[in-house]
Design a protein around this motif. Structure first.
Motif, PDB file in Angstrom:
ATOM      1  N   LEU A  33      12.344  -7.745   6.106  1.00  0.00           N
ATOM      2  CA  LEU A  33      12.277  -7.346   4.699  1.00  0.00           C
ATOM      3  C   LEU A  33      13.060  -8.274   3.785  1.00  0.00           C
ATOM      4  CD1 LEU A  33      12.543  -3.471   5.064  1.00  0.00           C
ATOM      5  CD2 LEU A  33      10.506  -4.802   4.459  1.00  0.00           C
ATOM      6  N   ASN A  34      13.996  -9.011   4.334  1.00  0.00           N
ATOM      7  CA  ASN A  34      14.794  -9.928   3.524  1.00  0.00           C
ATOM      8  C   ASN A  34      14.286 -11.361   3.559  1.00  0.00           C
ATOM      9  OD1 ASN A  34      17.313  -8.595   2.255  1.00  0.00           O
ATOM     10  ND2 ASN A  34      17.086  -7.622   4.246  1.00  0.00           N
ATOM     11  N   SER A  35      13.431 -11.676   4.512  1.00  0.00           N
ATOM     12  CA  SER A  35      12.904 -13.037   4.628  1.00  0.00           C
ATOM     13  C   SER A  35      11.833 -13.282   3.572  1.00  0.00           C
ATOM     14  CB  SER A  35      12.315 -13.247   6.028  1.00  0.00           C
ATOM     15  OG  SER A  35      13.325 -13.123   6.998  1.00  0.00           O
ATOM     16  N   ASN A  36      11.900 -14.448   2.971  1.00  0.00           N
ATOM     17  CA  ASN A  36      10.933 -14.845   1.941  1.00  0.00           C
ATOM     18  C   ASN A  36      10.855 -13.811   0.817  1.00  0.00           C
ATOM     19  OD1 ASN A  36       9.069 -16.932   1.163  1.00  0.00           O
ATOM     20  ND2 ASN A  36       7.421 -15.475   1.497  1.00  0.00           N
ATOM     21  N   GLY A  37      11.992 -13.221   0.506  1.00  0.00           N
ATOM     22  CA  GLY A  37      12.046 -12.220  -0.552  1.00  0.00           C
ATOM     23  C   GLY A  37      11.294 -10.949  -0.219  1.00  0.00           C
ATOM     24  N   GLY A  38      10.967 -10.774   1.071  1.00  0.00           N
ATOM     25  CA  GLY A  38      10.190  -9.615   1.487  1.00  0.00           C
ATOM     26  C   GLY A  38       8.692  -9.835   1.394  1.00  0.00           C
ATOM     27  N   PHE A  39       8.284 -10.983   0.867  1.00  0.00           N
ATOM     28  CA  PHE A  39       6.861 -11.291   0.713  1.00  0.00           C
ATOM     29  C   PHE A  39       6.342 -11.903   2.014  1.00  0.00           C
ATOM     30  CE2 PHE A  39       8.001 -12.190  -3.982  1.00  0.00           C
ATOM     31  CZ  PHE A  39       8.004 -10.847  -4.268  1.00  0.00           C
ATOM     32  N   ILE A  40       6.066 -11.060   2.990  1.00  0.00           N
ATOM     33  CA  ILE A  40       5.619 -11.563   4.285  1.00  0.00           C
ATOM     34  C   ILE A  40       4.135 -11.286   4.527  1.00  0.00           C
ATOM     35  CG2 ILE A  40       7.914 -11.501   5.308  1.00  0.00           C
ATOM     36  CD1 ILE A  40       7.157  -8.897   6.690  1.00  0.00           C
ATOM     37  N   PHE A  41       3.472 -10.757   3.530  1.00  0.00           N
ATOM     38  CA  PHE A  41       2.037 -10.500   3.611  1.00  0.00           C
ATOM     39  C   PHE A  41       1.324 -11.280   2.511  1.00  0.00           C
ATOM     40  CE2 PHE A  41       4.079  -6.791   5.472  1.00  0.00           C
ATOM     41  CZ  PHE A  41       3.374  -6.639   6.649  1.00  0.00           C
ATOM     42  N   SER A  42       0.038 -11.481   2.686  1.00  0.00           N
ATOM     43  CA  SER A  42      -0.739 -12.258   1.720  1.00  0.00           C
ATOM     44  C   SER A  42      -1.185 -11.443   0.514  1.00  0.00           C
ATOM     45  CB  SER A  42      -1.989 -12.843   2.392  1.00  0.00           C
ATOM     46  OG  SER A  42      -1.615 -13.685   3.449  1.00  0.00           O
ATOM     47  N   THR A  43      -1.304 -10.120   0.703  1.00  0.00           N
ATOM     48  CA  THR A  43      -1.800  -9.299  -0.390  1.00  0.00           C
ATOM     49  C   THR A  43      -0.917  -8.079  -0.605  1.00  0.00           C
ATOM     50  OG1 THR A  43      -3.204  -7.854   0.972  1.00  0.00           O
ATOM     51  CG2 THR A  43      -4.184  -9.945   0.214  1.00  0.00           C
ATOM     52  N   ASN A  44      -1.022  -7.538  -1.785  1.00  0.00           N
ATOM     53  CA  ASN A  44      -0.284  -6.321  -2.109  1.00  0.00           C
ATOM     54  C   ASN A  44      -0.753  -5.162  -1.236  1.00  0.00           C
ATOM     55  OD1 ASN A  44       0.159  -3.688  -3.526  1.00  0.00           O
ATOM     56  ND2 ASN A  44       1.264  -5.014  -4.934  1.00  0.00           N
ATOM     57  N   LEU A  45      -2.030  -5.090  -0.958  1.00  0.00           N
ATOM     58  CA  LEU A  45      -2.567  -4.010  -0.135  1.00  0.00           C
ATOM     59  C   LEU A  45      -1.981  -4.043   1.279  1.00  0.00           C
ATOM     60  CD1 LEU A  45      -4.437  -1.590   0.230  1.00  0.00           C
ATOM     61  CD2 LEU A  45      -6.278  -3.215   0.775  1.00  0.00           C
ATOM     62  N   GLU A  46      -1.951  -5.228   1.886  1.00  0.00           N
ATOM     63  CA  GLU A  46      -1.357  -5.355   3.219  1.00  0.00           C
ATOM     64  C   GLU A  46       0.109  -4.924   3.206  1.00  0.00           C
ATOM     65  OE1 GLU A  46      -3.114  -9.112   5.546  1.00  0.00           O
ATOM     66  OE2 GLU A  46      -2.315  -9.612   3.560  1.00  0.00           O
ATOM     67  N   MET A  47       0.820  -5.399   2.190  1.00  0.00           N
ATOM     68  CA  MET A  47       2.242  -5.102   2.080  1.00  0.00           C
ATOM     69  C   MET A  47       2.461  -3.609   1.848  1.00  0.00           C
ATOM     70  SD  MET A  47       5.134  -7.092  -0.207  1.00  0.00           S
ATOM     71  CE  MET A  47       3.918  -7.531  -1.373  1.00  0.00           C
ATOM     72  N   SER A  48       1.734  -3.040   0.925  1.00  0.00           N
ATOM     73  CA  SER A  48       1.883  -1.615   0.614  1.00  0.00           C
ATOM     74  C   SER A  48       1.595  -0.744   1.835  1.00  0.00           C
ATOM     75  CB  SER A  48       0.950  -1.206  -0.520  1.00  0.00           C
ATOM     76  OG  SER A  48       1.287  -1.879  -1.701  1.00  0.00           O
ATOM     77  N   THR A  49       0.545  -1.082   2.558  1.00  0.00           N
ATOM     78  CA  THR A  49       0.168  -0.318   3.737  1.00  0.00           C
ATOM     79  C   THR A  49       1.256  -0.391   4.806  1.00  0.00           C
ATOM     80  OG1 THR A  49      -2.177  -0.700   3.283  1.00  0.00           O
ATOM     81  CG2 THR A  49      -1.589  -0.049   5.527  1.00  0.00           C
ATOM     82  N   ALA A  50       1.739  -1.593   5.067  1.00  0.00           N
ATOM     83  CA  ALA A  50       2.794  -1.769   6.080  1.00  0.00           C
ATOM     84  C   ALA A  50       4.074  -1.058   5.665  1.00  0.00           C
ATOM     85  CB  ALA A  50       3.051  -3.249   6.304  1.00  0.00           C
ATOM     86  N   PHE A  51       4.432  -1.163   4.382  1.00  0.00           N
ATOM     87  CA  PHE A  51       5.659  -0.530   3.906  1.00  0.00           C
ATOM     88  C   PHE A  51       5.551   0.992   3.951  1.00  0.00           C
ATOM     89  CE2 PHE A  51       7.172  -4.293   1.040  1.00  0.00           C
ATOM     90  CZ  PHE A  51       7.375  -5.058   2.171  1.00  0.00           C
ATOM     91  N   GLU A  52       4.383   1.518   3.648  1.00  0.00           N
ATOM     92  CA  GLU A  52       4.185   2.968   3.694  1.00  0.00           C
ATOM     93  C   GLU A  52       4.402   3.492   5.119  1.00  0.00           C
ATOM     94  OE1 GLU A  52       0.435   5.901   3.124  1.00  0.00           O
ATOM     95  OE2 GLU A  52       0.779   4.468   1.491  1.00  0.00           O
ATOM     96  N   LYS A  53       3.838   2.793   6.096  1.00  0.00           N
ATOM     97  CA  LYS A  53       4.028   3.181   7.495  1.00  0.00           C
ATOM     98  C   LYS A  53       5.498   3.073   7.896  1.00  0.00           C
ATOM     99  CE  LYS A  53      -0.568   1.746   8.993  1.00  0.00           C
ATOM    100  NZ  LYS A  53      -1.321   0.739   9.768  1.00  0.00           N
ATOM    101  N   LEU A  54       6.140   1.995   7.458  1.00  0.00           N
ATOM    102  CA  LEU A  54       7.547   1.782   7.786  1.00  0.00           C
ATOM    103  C   LEU A  54       8.421   2.889   7.212  1.00  0.00           C
ATOM    104  CD1 LEU A  54       9.956   0.050   8.798  1.00  0.00           C
ATOM    105  CD2 LEU A  54       9.868  -1.114   6.570  1.00  0.00           C
ATOM    106  N   VAL A  55       8.230   3.197   5.956  1.00  0.00           N
ATOM    107  CA  VAL A  55       9.058   4.199   5.274  1.00  0.00           C
ATOM    108  C   VAL A  55       8.816   5.592   5.844  1.00  0.00           C
ATOM    109  CG1 VAL A  55       9.449   5.312   3.041  1.00  0.00           C
ATOM    110  CG2 VAL A  55       9.362   2.823   3.196  1.00  0.00           C
TER     111      VAL A  55
END
Length: 100
Positions: free
Chosen positions: A55-77
């Motif tokens: 979550l701290n690497s590359n400012g947390g931008f480790i996915f190419s799209t907002n959808l990918e990121m949102s989905t992964a973060f939702e599962k994580l949280v």
């Protein structure tokens, strides 16, 4: 690549890991694509240190799209509510970056 990144994380604090990660992104032929895949897999795991590093690497931008990121973060949280604030901050910064 997972073993390499995990080995680095074992030997240094998260801030130093992030610095090394971000340097490697620019040095590798694939621009760190394989490393980003490893970090996204870390978010699905149970190692909180790896999750925090991802979550701290590359400012947390480790996915190419907002959808990918949102989905992964939702599962994580859902599994680790303590990461909610950090993931929300990353999504806000993503939105600001897109608006620029």
């Amino acid at each position: 690549m997972d073993q390499l990144l995990a080995g680095l994380l074992e030997r240094m604090n998260i801030e130093d890991f992030v610095d090394v990660f971000e340097t490697l992104v620019w040095k590798l032929e694939d621009n760190g694509e394989e490393m980003f895949t490893v970090l996204s897999e870390w978010l699905e795991g149970d190692d909180r240190l790896k999750i925090e590093a991802a979550l701290n690497s590359n400012g947390g931008f480790i996915f190419s799209t907002n959808l990918e990121m949102s989905t992964a973060f939702e599962k994580l949280v859902h599994r680790y509510p303590e990461f909610r604030e950090l993931t929300m901050d990353i999504l806000r910064r993503w939105d600001l970056r897109v608006q620029e």
